[in-house]
Design a protein around this motif. Sequence first.
Motif, PDB file in Angstrom:
ATOM      1  N   GLU A  75     -11.462   4.467  -1.135  1.00 23.31           N
ATOM      2  CA  GLU A  75     -11.268   3.054  -0.818  1.00 23.31           C
ATOM      3  C   GLU A  75      -9.809   2.640  -1.028  1.00 23.31           C
ATOM      4  OE1 GLU A  75     -11.751  -0.788   0.411  1.00 23.31           O
ATOM      5  OE2 GLU A  75     -12.976   0.985   0.779  1.00 23.31           O
ATOM      6  N   ALA A  76      -9.200   3.103  -2.100  1.00 22.23           N
ATOM      7  CA  ALA A  76      -7.786   2.788  -2.334  1.00 22.23           C
ATOM      8  C   ALA A  76      -6.915   3.383  -1.225  1.00 22.23           C
ATOM      9  CB  ALA A  76      -7.353   3.302  -3.701  1.00 22.23           C
ATOM     10  N   ALA A  77      -7.197   4.622  -0.837  1.00 23.33           N
ATOM     11  CA  ALA A  77      -6.414   5.260   0.229  1.00 23.33           C
ATOM     12  C   ALA A  77      -6.651   4.572   1.569  1.00 23.33           C
ATOM     13  CB  ALA A  77      -6.768   6.732   0.319  1.00 23.33           C
ATOM     14  N   ARG A  78      -7.867   4.089   1.804  1.00 24.56           N
ATOM     15  CA  ARG A  78      -8.150   3.374   3.048  1.00 24.56           C
ATOM     16  C   ARG A  78      -7.251   2.145   3.179  1.00 24.56           C
ATOM     17  NH1 ARG A  78     -10.600  -0.917   4.900  1.00 24.56           N
ATOM     18  NH2 ARG A  78     -11.309  -1.649   2.866  1.00 24.56           N
ATOM     19  N   ARG A  79      -6.958   1.522   2.053  1.00 16.47           N
ATOM     20  CA  ARG A  79      -6.102   0.328   2.066  1.00 16.47           C
ATOM     21  C   ARG A  79      -4.614   0.672   2.148  1.00 16.47           C
ATOM     22  NH1 ARG A  79      -8.754  -4.119  -1.857  1.00 16.47           N
ATOM     23  NH2 ARG A  79     -10.927  -3.715  -1.341  1.00 16.47           N
ATOM     24  N   LEU A  80      -4.195   1.778   1.517  1.00 18.26           N
ATOM     25  CA  LEU A  80      -2.757   2.045   1.365  1.00 18.26           C
ATOM     26  C   LEU A  80      -2.196   3.129   2.278  1.00 18.26           C
ATOM     27  CD1 LEU A  80      -2.625   1.885  -2.529  1.00 18.26           C
ATOM     28  CD2 LEU A  80      -1.838   0.153  -0.909  1.00 18.26           C
ATOM     29  N   LEU A  81      -2.999   4.131   2.614  1.00 17.39           N
ATOM     30  CA  LEU A  81      -2.465   5.276   3.364  1.00 17.39           C
ATOM     31  C   LEU A  81      -1.939   4.913   4.757  1.00 17.39           C
ATOM     32  CD1 LEU A  81      -1.916   8.209   2.789  1.00 17.39           C
ATOM     33  CD2 LEU A  81      -4.140   8.776   3.755  1.00 17.39           C
ATOM     34  N   PRO A  82      -2.610   4.040   5.516  1.00 16.14           N
ATOM     35  CA  PRO A  82      -2.044   3.705   6.833  1.00 16.14           C
ATOM     36  C   PRO A  82      -0.652   3.074   6.746  1.00 16.14           C
ATOM     37  CG  PRO A  82      -4.338   3.057   6.743  1.00 16.14           C
ATOM     38  CD  PRO A  82      -3.936   3.466   5.347  1.00 16.14           C
ATOM     39  N   GLN A  83      -0.358   2.346   5.665  1.00 14.86           N
ATOM     40  CA  GLN A  83       0.940   1.699   5.533  1.00 14.86           C
ATOM     41  C   GLN A  83       1.997   2.624   4.956  1.00 14.86           C
ATOM     42  OE1 GLN A  83      -0.299  -1.249   2.841  1.00 14.86           O
ATOM     43  NE2 GLN A  83      -1.631  -2.249   4.315  1.00 14.86           N
ATOM     44  N   HIS A  84       1.602   3.465   3.989  1.00 14.14           N
ATOM     45  CA  HIS A  84       2.580   4.260   3.248  1.00 14.14           C
ATOM     46  C   HIS A  84       2.540   5.750   3.562  1.00 14.14           C
ATOM     47  CE1 HIS A  84       3.526   0.682   0.981  1.00 14.14           C
ATOM     48  NE2 HIS A  84       2.269   0.559   0.609  1.00 14.14           N
ATOM     49  N   GLY A  85       1.547   6.198   4.298  1.00 15.95           N
ATOM     50  CA  GLY A  85       1.463   7.615   4.650  1.00 15.95           C
ATOM     51  C   GLY A  85       2.402   7.954   5.796  1.00 15.95           C
ATOM     52  N   LEU A  86       2.935   9.144   5.778  1.00 11.09           N
ATOM     53  CA  LEU A  86       3.860   9.589   6.817  1.00 11.09           C
ATOM     54  C   LEU A  86       3.101  10.327   7.916  1.00 11.09           C
ATOM     55  CD1 LEU A  86       6.671  10.987   4.494  1.00 11.09           C
ATOM     56  CD2 LEU A  86       6.612   8.768   5.638  1.00 11.09           C
ATOM     57  N   ARG A  87       3.424  10.010   9.151  1.00 11.99           N
ATOM     58  CA  ARG A  87       2.799  10.699  10.283  1.00 11.99           C
ATOM     59  C   ARG A  87       3.148  12.182  10.225  1.00 11.99           C
ATOM     60  NH1 ARG A  87       1.502   6.973  14.469  1.00 11.99           N
ATOM     61  NH2 ARG A  87       2.243   4.891  13.951  1.00 11.99           N
ATOM     62  N   GLY A  88       2.165  13.012  10.528  1.00 14.33           N
ATOM     63  CA  GLY A  88       2.393  14.453  10.509  1.00 14.33           C
ATOM     64  C   GLY A  88       2.300  15.065   9.115  1.00 14.33           C
ATOM     65  N   TRP A  89       1.827  14.309   8.139  1.00 14.32           N
ATOM     66  CA  TRP A  89       1.682  14.787   6.764  1.00 14.32           C
ATOM     67  C   TRP A  89       0.216  14.785   6.376  1.00 14.32           C
ATOM     68  CZ3 TRP A  89       5.444  15.452   2.626  1.00 14.32           C
ATOM     69  CH2 TRP A  89       6.760  15.507   3.093  1.00 14.32           C
ATOM     70  N   ASP A  90      -0.144  15.664   5.444  1.00 15.12           N
ATOM     71  CA  ASP A  90      -1.476  15.696   4.849  1.00 15.12           C
ATOM     72  C   ASP A  90      -1.354  15.329   3.379  1.00 15.12           C
ATOM     73  OD1 ASP A  90      -2.728  16.523   7.188  1.00 15.12           O
ATOM     74  OD2 ASP A  90      -2.501  18.642   6.718  1.00 15.12           O
ATOM     75  N   TYR A  91      -2.336  14.595   2.874  1.00 15.73           N
ATOM     76  CA  TYR A  91      -2.366  14.154   1.477  1.00 15.73           C
ATOM     77  C   TYR A  91      -3.689  14.559   0.846  1.00 15.73           C
ATOM     78  CZ  TYR A  91       1.497  11.133   2.858  1.00 15.73           C
ATOM     79  OH  TYR A  91       2.699  10.655   3.327  1.00 15.73           O
ATOM     80  N   VAL A  92      -3.619  15.077  -0.375  1.00 15.21           N
ATOM     81  CA  VAL A  92      -4.819  15.372  -1.155  1.00 15.21           C
ATOM     82  C   VAL A  92      -4.763  14.511  -2.406  1.00 15.21           C
ATOM     83  CG1 VAL A  92      -6.075  17.102  -2.474  1.00 15.21           C
ATOM     84  CG2 VAL A  92      -5.090  17.707  -0.268  1.00 15.21           C
ATOM     85  N   PHE A  93      -5.812  13.729  -2.615  1.00 19.24           N
ATOM     86  CA  PHE A  93      -5.922  12.831  -3.767  1.00 19.24           C
ATOM     87  C   PHE A  93      -6.844  13.489  -4.782  1.00 19.24           C
ATOM     88  CE2 PHE A  93      -4.946  10.354  -0.057  1.00 19.24           C
ATOM     89  CZ  PHE A  93      -3.954   9.496  -0.489  1.00 19.24           C
TER      90      PHE A  93
END
Length: 121
Positions: A75-93
Motif C-alpha cells: 500500500e505504501a509503494a502504491r502511493r509512492l512508487l509511481p512518483q518516486h520510482g525510476l522508469r526501467g528500474w526494479d525495486y524489492v521492498f
Amino acid sequence: MPSDLTPMPEVRRLRRRREFTYVRDGKTERRKTLVIQARARHGDEPGDHVGEGYTATKKVGGAVERNRAKRRLREAARRLLPQHGLRGWDYVFIAREATLDTGWARLLDDMESALLSLART
C-alpha cells in the motif's frame, strides 16, 4: 494539461526468483522500517515500466505477520512508487520487524526517503 507533466509510469510486479536475485545485486537503502533494493534493467529492451517485489523473512514473524507486513509495504509503494520510482528500474521492498509496529506516517516517510536516496545515487 501542461506538456511538462509526464504520465506516471506503469508499475509491474516481480514474480520470478531470478528477478529478485537480479535486483539484490543493485543499490540498497536501509531504514528502520524497511529495506529497499533497486537496480536498473539492462538489455535490449529494459521497458518503460517500474518493477516492484515484496518479501518478508521469518524474523518478521509467522505467516500472518509476514503477510500483513507485505500488505503495508504494498500500500505504501502504491502511493509512492509511481512518483518516486525510476522508469526501467526494479525495486524489492523487504519488511523488517518494525514494519508491523511503526505508525503509518513513519512508514511512508521511511519509504519516501529511501526512494529519493536511490533516485539520487
